[in-house]
Design a protein around this motif. Structure first.
Motif, PDB file in Angstrom:
ATOM      1  N   HIS A  32       0.506  -0.144 -11.787  1.00  0.00           N
ATOM      2  CA  HIS A  32       0.319  -0.526 -13.226  1.00  0.00           C
ATOM      3  C   HIS A  32       1.783  -1.050 -13.478  1.00  0.00           C
ATOM      4  O   HIS A  32       1.814  -2.132 -14.169  1.00  0.00           O
ATOM      5  N   GLU A  33       2.870  -0.380 -13.389  1.00  0.00           N
ATOM      6  CA  GLU A  33       4.230  -0.874 -13.743  1.00  0.00           C
ATOM      7  C   GLU A  33       4.634  -1.969 -12.834  1.00  0.00           C
ATOM      8  O   GLU A  33       5.007  -3.122 -13.408  1.00  0.00           O
ATOM      9  N   GLU A  34       4.192  -2.013 -11.481  1.00  0.00           N
ATOM     10  CA  GLU A  34       4.616  -3.192 -10.853  1.00  0.00           C
ATOM     11  C   GLU A  34       4.061  -4.505 -11.139  1.00  0.00           C
ATOM     12  O   GLU A  34       4.304  -5.572 -11.409  1.00  0.00           O
ATOM     13  N   GLU A  35       2.563  -4.143 -11.484  1.00  0.00           N
ATOM     14  CA  GLU A  35       2.001  -5.350 -11.949  1.00  0.00           C
ATOM     15  C   GLU A  35       2.402  -5.815 -13.606  1.00  0.00           C
ATOM     16  O   GLU A  35       2.374  -7.177 -13.477  1.00  0.00           O
ATOM     17  N   LEU A  36       2.889  -5.018 -14.478  1.00  0.00           N
ATOM     18  CA  LEU A  36       3.312  -5.293 -15.624  1.00  0.00           C
ATOM     19  C   LEU A  36       4.630  -6.170 -15.422  1.00  0.00           C
ATOM     20  O   LEU A  36       4.999  -7.377 -15.997  1.00  0.00           O
ATOM     21  N   ALA A  37       5.390  -5.800 -14.609  1.00  0.00           N
ATOM     22  CA  ALA A  37       6.804  -6.221 -14.349  1.00  0.00           C
ATOM     23  C   ALA A  37       6.727  -7.517 -13.775  1.00  0.00           C
ATOM     24  O   ALA A  37       7.358  -8.598 -14.283  1.00  0.00           O
ATOM     25  N   LYS A  38       5.597  -7.870 -12.733  1.00  0.00           N
ATOM     26  CA  LYS A  38       5.423  -9.072 -12.083  1.00  0.00           C
ATOM     27  C   LYS A  38       4.888 -10.070 -13.229  1.00  0.00           C
ATOM     28  O   LYS A  38       5.166 -11.185 -13.427  1.00  0.00           O
ATOM     29  N   LEU A  39       3.790  -9.680 -14.040  1.00  0.00           N
ATOM     30  CA  LEU A  39       3.308 -10.549 -15.049  1.00  0.00           C
ATOM     31  C   LEU A  39       4.257 -11.025 -16.094  1.00  0.00           C
ATOM     32  O   LEU A  39       4.569 -12.005 -16.745  1.00  0.00           O
ATOM     33  N   LYS A  40       5.310  -9.999 -16.328  1.00  0.00           N
ATOM     34  CA  LYS A  40       6.127 -10.462 -17.407  1.00  0.00           C
ATOM     35  C   LYS A  40       7.238 -11.409 -16.805  1.00  0.00           C
ATOM     36  O   LYS A  40       7.788 -12.375 -17.501  1.00  0.00           O
ATOM     37  N   GLN A  41       7.470 -11.232 -15.527  1.00  0.00           N
ATOM     38  CA  GLN A  41       8.469 -12.283 -14.992  1.00  0.00           C
ATOM     39  C   GLN A  41       7.592 -13.808 -14.717  1.00  0.00           C
ATOM     40  O   GLN A  41       8.226 -14.707 -14.975  1.00  0.00           O
ATOM     41  N   LEU A  42       6.496 -13.787 -14.332  1.00  0.00           N
ATOM     42  CA  LEU A  42       5.696 -14.647 -14.404  1.00  0.00           C
ATOM     43  C   LEU A  42       5.662 -15.554 -15.881  1.00  0.00           C
ATOM     44  O   LEU A  42       5.733 -16.954 -15.837  1.00  0.00           O
ATOM     45  N   HIS A  76      -1.066 -13.388 -21.374  1.00  0.00           N
ATOM     46  CA  HIS A  76       0.092 -12.183 -20.801  1.00  0.00           C
ATOM     47  C   HIS A  76      -0.619 -10.957 -21.222  1.00  0.00           C
ATOM     48  O   HIS A  76      -0.460  -9.808 -20.825  1.00  0.00           O
ATOM     49  N   ASN A  77      -0.876 -10.813 -22.735  1.00  0.00           N
ATOM     50  CA  ASN A  77      -1.185  -9.723 -23.438  1.00  0.00           C
ATOM     51  C   ASN A  77      -2.483  -9.109 -22.898  1.00  0.00           C
ATOM     52  O   ASN A  77      -2.423  -7.925 -22.678  1.00  0.00           O
ATOM     53  N   GLU A 122      -5.270  -2.410  -9.531  1.00  0.00           N
ATOM     54  CA  GLU A 122      -5.876  -2.280  -8.110  1.00  0.00           C
ATOM     55  C   GLU A 122      -5.967  -3.603  -7.506  1.00  0.00           C
ATOM     56  O   GLU A 122      -6.022  -3.741  -6.246  1.00  0.00           O
ATOM     57  N   GLN A 123      -5.923  -4.808  -8.210  1.00  0.00           N
ATOM     58  CA  GLN A 123      -6.086  -6.065  -7.581  1.00  0.00           C
ATOM     59  C   GLN A 123      -4.792  -6.327  -6.954  1.00  0.00           C
ATOM     60  O   GLN A 123      -5.007  -6.868  -5.931  1.00  0.00           O
ATOM     61  N   ILE A 124      -3.755  -5.915  -7.189  1.00  0.00           N
ATOM     62  CA  ILE A 124      -2.423  -6.118  -6.727  1.00  0.00           C
ATOM     63  C   ILE A 124      -2.284  -5.260  -5.151  1.00  0.00           C
ATOM     64  O   ILE A 124      -1.845  -5.995  -4.287  1.00  0.00           O
ATOM     65  N   LEU A 125      -3.020  -4.430  -5.099  1.00  0.00           N
ATOM     66  CA  LEU A 125      -3.055  -3.546  -3.754  1.00  0.00           C
ATOM     67  C   LEU A 125      -3.974  -4.493  -2.767  1.00  0.00           C
ATOM     68  O   LEU A 125      -3.708  -4.431  -1.602  1.00  0.00           O
ATOM     69  N   ASP A 126      -5.067  -4.982  -3.662  1.00  0.00           N
ATOM     70  CA  ASP A 126      -5.775  -5.721  -2.545  1.00  0.00           C
ATOM     71  C   ASP A 126      -5.131  -6.838  -1.855  1.00  0.00           C
ATOM     72  O   ASP A 126      -5.265  -7.097  -0.671  1.00  0.00           O
ATOM     73  N   ARG A 127      -4.222  -7.573  -2.866  1.00  0.00           N
ATOM     74  CA  ARG A 127      -3.605  -8.661  -2.075  1.00  0.00           C
ATOM     75  C   ARG A 127      -2.478  -8.197  -1.168  1.00  0.00           C
ATOM     76  O   ARG A 127      -2.365  -9.124  -0.095  1.00  0.00           O
ATOM     77  N   LEU A 128      -1.696  -7.139  -1.555  1.00  0.00           N
ATOM     78  CA  LEU A 128      -0.880  -6.610  -0.617  1.00  0.00           C
ATOM     79  C   LEU A 128      -1.338  -6.327   0.916  1.00  0.00           C
ATOM     80  O   LEU A 128      -0.835  -6.433   1.700  1.00  0.00           O
ATOM     81  N   ALA A 129      -2.627  -5.812   0.939  1.00  0.00           N
ATOM     82  CA  ALA A 129      -2.968  -5.426   2.085  1.00  0.00           C
ATOM     83  C   ALA A 129      -3.312  -6.474   2.861  1.00  0.00           C
ATOM     84  O   ALA A 129      -3.391  -6.280   4.120  1.00  0.00           O
ATOM     85  N   LYS A 130      -3.455  -7.784   2.201  1.00  0.00           N
ATOM     86  CA  LYS A 130      -3.822  -8.807   3.436  1.00  0.00           C
ATOM     87  C   LYS A 130      -2.295  -9.708   3.767  1.00  0.00           C
ATOM     88  O   LYS A 130      -2.784 -10.713   4.250  1.00  0.00           O
ATOM     89  N   LEU A 131      -1.328  -9.317   3.243  1.00  0.00           N
ATOM     90  CA  LEU A 131      -0.094 -10.018   3.677  1.00  0.00           C
ATOM     91  C   LEU A 131       0.241  -9.854   5.101  1.00  0.00           C
ATOM     92  O   LEU A 131      -0.038  -8.627   5.701  1.00  0.00           O
ATOM     93  N   GLY A 132       0.582 -10.683   5.733  1.00  0.00           N
ATOM     94  CA  GLY A 132       1.176 -10.529   7.218  1.00  0.00           C
ATOM     95  C   GLY A 132       2.845 -10.291   7.078  1.00  0.00           C
ATOM     96  O   GLY A 132       3.558 -11.076   6.443  1.00  0.00           O
ATOM     97  N   VAL A 133       3.262  -9.644   7.988  1.00  0.00           N
ATOM     98  CA  VAL A 133       4.728  -9.442   7.955  1.00  0.00           C
ATOM     99  C   VAL A 133       5.184 -10.366   9.343  1.00  0.00           C
ATOM    100  O   VAL A 133       4.884 -10.385  10.429  1.00  0.00           O
ATOM    101  N   VAL A 134       6.380 -11.181   8.775  1.00  0.00           N
ATOM    102  CA  VAL A 134       7.060 -11.834  10.017  1.00  0.00           C
ATOM    103  C   VAL A 134       8.631 -11.370  10.079  1.00  0.00           C
ATOM    104  O   VAL A 134       8.875 -11.166  11.102  1.00  0.00           O
ATOM    105  N   PHE A 135       9.683 -11.239   8.971  1.00  0.00           N
ATOM    106  CA  PHE A 135      10.625 -10.725   9.274  1.00  0.00           C
ATOM    107  C   PHE A 135      10.753  -9.611   8.195  1.00  0.00           C
ATOM    108  O   PHE A 135      10.219  -9.511   7.200  1.00  0.00           O
ATOM    109  N   VAL A 136      11.555  -8.803   8.561  1.00  0.00           N
ATOM    110  CA  VAL A 136      11.494  -7.312   7.785  1.00  0.00           C
ATOM    111  C   VAL A 136      13.269  -6.976   7.725  1.00  0.00           C
ATOM    112  O   VAL A 136      14.116  -7.107   8.579  1.00  0.00           O
ATOM    113  N   VAL A 137      13.661  -6.905   6.302  1.00  0.00           N
ATOM    114  CA  VAL A 137      14.838  -6.691   5.888  1.00  0.00           C
ATOM    115  C   VAL A 137      15.004  -5.304   5.150  1.00  0.00           C
ATOM    116  O   VAL A 137      13.947  -5.156   4.405  1.00  0.00           O
ATOM    117  N   TYR A 138      16.169  -4.641   5.055  1.00  0.00           N
ATOM    118  CA  TYR A 138      16.342  -3.553   4.275  1.00  0.00           C
ATOM    119  C   TYR A 138      17.142  -3.819   3.183  1.00  0.00           C
ATOM    120  O   TYR A 138      18.244  -4.329   3.244  1.00  0.00           O
TER     121      TYR A 138
END
Length: 456
Positions: free
Chosen positions: A213-223, A339-340, A348-364
């Motif tokens: 939920h915190e990640e979703e709120l931070a992303k919505l705030k930035q958007l 936004h409100n 839960e929706q953000i987790l569904d979208r992350l599960a469908k992402l493909g990895v091309v390059f990885v950095v730390y």
């Protein structure tokens, strides 16, 4: 049973399907062969699979679980850069629910003993009826892998070794009461253990939902901030266009006045010519004067009509610009309301979208862990890696830089009266989105909230 066939602890790997069930089971040596490229899994081609590493005891009960992601390419081969230490995570993991052999050791996204592997782990679904841990427990009991099971029959007492007590000693009130007390105490202890495990399971689920939920709120705030900036820029552009139109209208009015003055001058010159022609003949003079006046009136009328049309067009454009300005203001209000509304929705929706992402390059990067960079984002990452990582952490670039300085040296940054830095060691904030300047990088004495309470 010989020593070679003695049951022992076994490492296994189980794959979860998109529908939530377990679709593939294998022993850990088979999983290592898969990672080494000896075999492929075409049925998992071009997918990111949810996988669980489990440690099973001789009674087919689970002792440890590690939930992790594994990516496959279009040929069904696993990611060659995959290097998660599963045994190490299982040994250092925290306590989890009891699956029959006491509390298990559980490593997942919200409970990871090694922070830089957190991005490659996932949280199990603990909802009743869809519990991933229950699916693992039942799969281990089914023993599809054909594991050796510990024989409990050898521990049973042989009948010939049983001794019958004399009839006069069959009834012992004190002993019966003692046995009843022991049974009652055992039941109470089991109930307390079950309640403690249930509380542990619910806390783990709450932690997972809170983080999402915190990640979703931070992303919505930035958007919302980005959309607001874009709309403000459009409004600023419309204001500039409006000012240009007003300046153009003023210029046209000046040109009209100048041309009217020019027509007046021409009329005066023609009048002078008419007066000169009066000396040559009255009739000819009247005819020429009438013709010149008609031509002059026609020219003036045509010019006036043309400039009036231009002014009318500019007035319409000005009104349209003002209407667009009002529409943009209404759009800003609508986005704020959306936004409100989105702020209260489930994560839960953000987790569904992350599960469908493909990895091309990885950095730390600290705070973000191992980041997966899509091919279309490589140029943006090269231009400004710090801004890209800050965006992934849902904070601004300035806040991420301030947090990184705190993360590398977690000490108080407040200035003492003598001008030196306080430098008292403080607790490190591991997440950039939870970092607050003046609070997270100061000790309890120099925090902004403490200073406010002292002043009040």
């Amino acid at each position: 049973m010989s020593m070679q066939n003695k049951a022992q602890m076994v490492e296994a790997v189980m794959f979860f399907s998109e529908r939530g069930g377990i679709c593939k089971e294998m022993l850990f040596p088979e999983f290592e062969a898969l990672l080494d490229g000896i075999v492929n899994m075409p049925e998992f081609a071009d997918q990111q699979m949810r996988v669980a590493y489990v440690l099973i005891n001789p009674r087919l009960l689970i002792k440890s679980v590690v939930f992790f992601y594994l990516d496959f390419d279009e040929k069904g081969a696993p990611d060659s850069g995959w290097n998660i230490p599963l045994q190490h995570l299982a040994e250092r993991a925290g306590r989890g629910p009891d699956l029959g052999a006491g509390p298990i050791r559980l490593a997942c996204r919200s409970q990871c003993p090694v922070s830089w592997h957190q991005m490659h782990l996932w949280d199990p679904n603990l909802a009743p009826g869809k519990n991933d841990l229950v699916l693992l427990r039942d799969a281990a009991k089914r023993n599809v892998l054909g594991l050796l099971v510990e024989d409990d029959s050898a521990q049973a007492l042989a009948p010939e070794r049983l001794q019958m007590a004399s009839e006069d000693k069959w009834y012992a009130p004190d002993a019966a009461q003692e046995v009843a007390d022991i049974v009652t105490e055992k039941q109470d202890r089991e109930q307390r253990q079950k309640a403690a495990q249930l509380i542990k399971q619910q806390r783990l689920r709450i932690t997972s939902l809170t983080q999402a939920h915190e990640e979703e709120l931070a992303k919505l705030k930035q958007l919302n901030e980005a959309q607001s900036k874009n709309l403000q820029a459009q409004i600023h552009g419309l204001h500039q266009a409006l000012q240009q139109q007003e300046a153009l209208n003023a210029s046209l009015k000046e040109q009209l006045a100048a041309q009217a003055a020019s027509f007046q001058t021409s009329r005066e010159e023609m009048t002078e010519q008419l007066r000169a022609l009066e000396q040559h003949g009255r009739s000819k003079d009247d005819m020429l004067r009438t013709q010149l006046e008609a031509e002059m009136r026609a020219k003036i009328a045509a010019a006036v009509v043309e400039y009036k049309e231009q002014i009318a067009i500019r007035d319409v454009e000005l009104a349209y610009s003002k209407e667009q300005d009002a529409q943009l203001q209404r759009e800003i209000e609508r986005l704020k309301r959306e936004h409100n509304e989105l702020a209260g929705q489930s994560g839960e929706q953000i987790l569904d979208r992350l599960a469908k992402l493909g990895v091309v390059f990885v950095v730390y990067h600290p705070g973000a862990g191992h980041l997966t960079i899509a091919l279309q984002d490589i140029a943006r990452y090269q231009d400004n890696p710090m801004a890209y990582v800050a965006a992934k952490c849902f904070v601004s670039e300035a806040q991420y830089s301030q947090w990184l300085q705190h993360y590398q040296q977690p000490s108080c940054e407040a200035k003492l009266p003598n001008g030196e830095r306080c430098a008292i060691p403080i607790d490190r904030i591991d997440t950039p989105s939870r970092f607050t300047l003046g609070e997270s990088n100061c000790c309890a004495r120099h925090k902004a909230s403490s200073r406010l309470r002292t002043v009040s």
